[in-house]
Design an enzyme around this catalytic site. Structure first.
Site, PDB file in Angstrom:
ATOM      1  N   TYR A 148      29.184  51.293  33.036  1.00 29.38           N
ATOM      2  CA  TYR A 148      29.031  49.712  33.179  1.00 29.38           C
ATOM      3  C   TYR A 148      29.757  49.178  32.679  1.00 29.38           C
ATOM      4  O   TYR A 148      30.773  48.320  32.807  1.00 29.38           O
ATOM      5  CB  TYR A 148      27.537  49.401  33.345  1.00 29.38           C
ATOM      6  N   LYS A 193      33.052  46.523  33.622  1.00 24.65           N
ATOM      7  CA  LYS A 193      33.336  45.186  32.982  1.00 24.65           C
ATOM      8  C   LYS A 193      34.440  44.989  32.145  1.00 24.65           C
ATOM      9  O   LYS A 193      34.940  43.901  32.084  1.00 24.65           O
ATOM     10  CB  LYS A 193      31.995  44.673  32.644  1.00 24.65           C
TER      11      LYS A 193
END
Ligand SMILES: NC(=O)c1ccc[n+]([C@@H]2O[C@H](COP(=O)([O-])OP(=O)(O)OC[C@H]3O[C@@H](n4cnc5c(N)ncnc54)[C@H](OP(=O)(O)O)[C@@H]3O)[C@@H](O)[C@H]2O)c1
Length: 262
Positions: A159, A163
């Site tokens: 993740y 991002k």
């Protein structure tokens, strides 16, 4: 002198992930500011609930089923929105997924699923809507980053990588598409209670530790994000591109210095 209005009257917005959480809150925020809003995601019934709420606010909404990891579905979504509303002035990419686990245990399929949704999905939507915005003379793209666009956070390395990528994708598109009058910016939310963070918010020990790290001593409420999104979607941000606005209660600002209580 031109004074900004922070209104979105007459504008058409497309919000991915608009059936829940942050995407839904921002879709409603756009509708309340005067925009007509198409919402996209995989669960149509959730999208239809958002559309009902958009209509209660006196605006027009549209639900489009789309898996953002699939290029042909993204292209069909964009065609459907243009067919219904004629243009797309604002794209907000809120579709995203996460899984929490030690990095040494992350299965390859989990890495692929997270990167495909958060990074590739954001790119595919920017690409398809970007072409529409080029034809119509401009538009505003808002991507949803995270604290992990700036810092690494343990147990969510895929993740974090996705991002971090979303922020650099934002900047690359901003410099490339400024000539088409397309602004590309990012919002970096701190911790907000949604389906994605539900397990964290049920963990009292985690909440206690996390709150000590947030200078404002509270988690975000979904409506805390609306102001930044409207700013980036409206004419008020015409000279702003390639930026990220963190809405995080001060999380990334620094630390107290250790001489006062954290
Ligand atoms: N909550 C937080 O504290 C926080 C903090 C920083 C950043 N964010 C980011 O904010 C965004 C929204 O997350 P959230 O917290 O609001 O959680 P959420 O309620 O779980 O929202 C995620 C949305 O993405 C959609 N989605 C997932 N995979 C998709 C796919 N392949 N195609 C299309 N739509 C897809 C989901 O709808 P379907 O399942 O129906 O497709 C859902 O509506 C995410 O990018 C997340 O990373 C959240």
């Amino acid at each position: 002198m031109r004074f900004p209005t922070f209104r979105l009257d007459g504008k058409i917005a497309l919000v991915t992930g608009g059936g829940s959480g942050i995407g839904k809150a921002l879709a409603l925020g756009f509708a309340n500011a005067g925009a007509k809003v198409a919402v996209a995601g995989r669960r149509v019934e959730r999208l239809e609930e958002t559309v009902e709420e958009i209509e209660k606010l006196g605006s027009e909404g549209m639900a489009v089923r789309c898996d953002v990891t699939r290029k042909e579905e993204v292209e069909r979504m964009v065609e459907a929105v243009v067919e219904r509303f004629g243009r797309i002035d604002v794209l907000l990419n809120a579709a995203g997924v996460n899984r929490r686990m030690p990095s040494e245990e992350v299965p390859e399929e989990v890495w692929d699923m997270i990167l495909d949704t958060n990074l590739k999905g954001t790119f595919l939507c920017c690409q398809a809507v970007g072409k529409v915005m080029m034809r119509q003379g401009g538009g505003k793209i808002i991507n949803i980053g995270s604290l992990t666009s700036q810092i690494g956070i343990g147990m969510i390395s895929p993740y974090s990588a996705s991002k971090g990528g979303v922020l650099l994708l934002t900047r690359a598109l901003a410099v490339e598409w400024a000539r088409y009058n397309i602004n590309v910016n990012c919002i970096g939310p701190g911790y907000f209670r949604t389906e994605m963070t539900q397990a964290l918010f049920e963990n009292e020990e985690w909440k206690r530790r996390a709150l000590r790290r947030i200078p404002m001593r509270r988690f975000g409420e979904l409506d805390d994000l609306i102001g930044a999104a409207i700013f980036l979607a409206s004419d008020a941000s015409d000279y702003v591109t390639g930026q990220i606005i963190y809405v995080d209660g001060g999380f990334l600002a620094g630390w107290t210095g250790g001489l006062i209580e954290e």
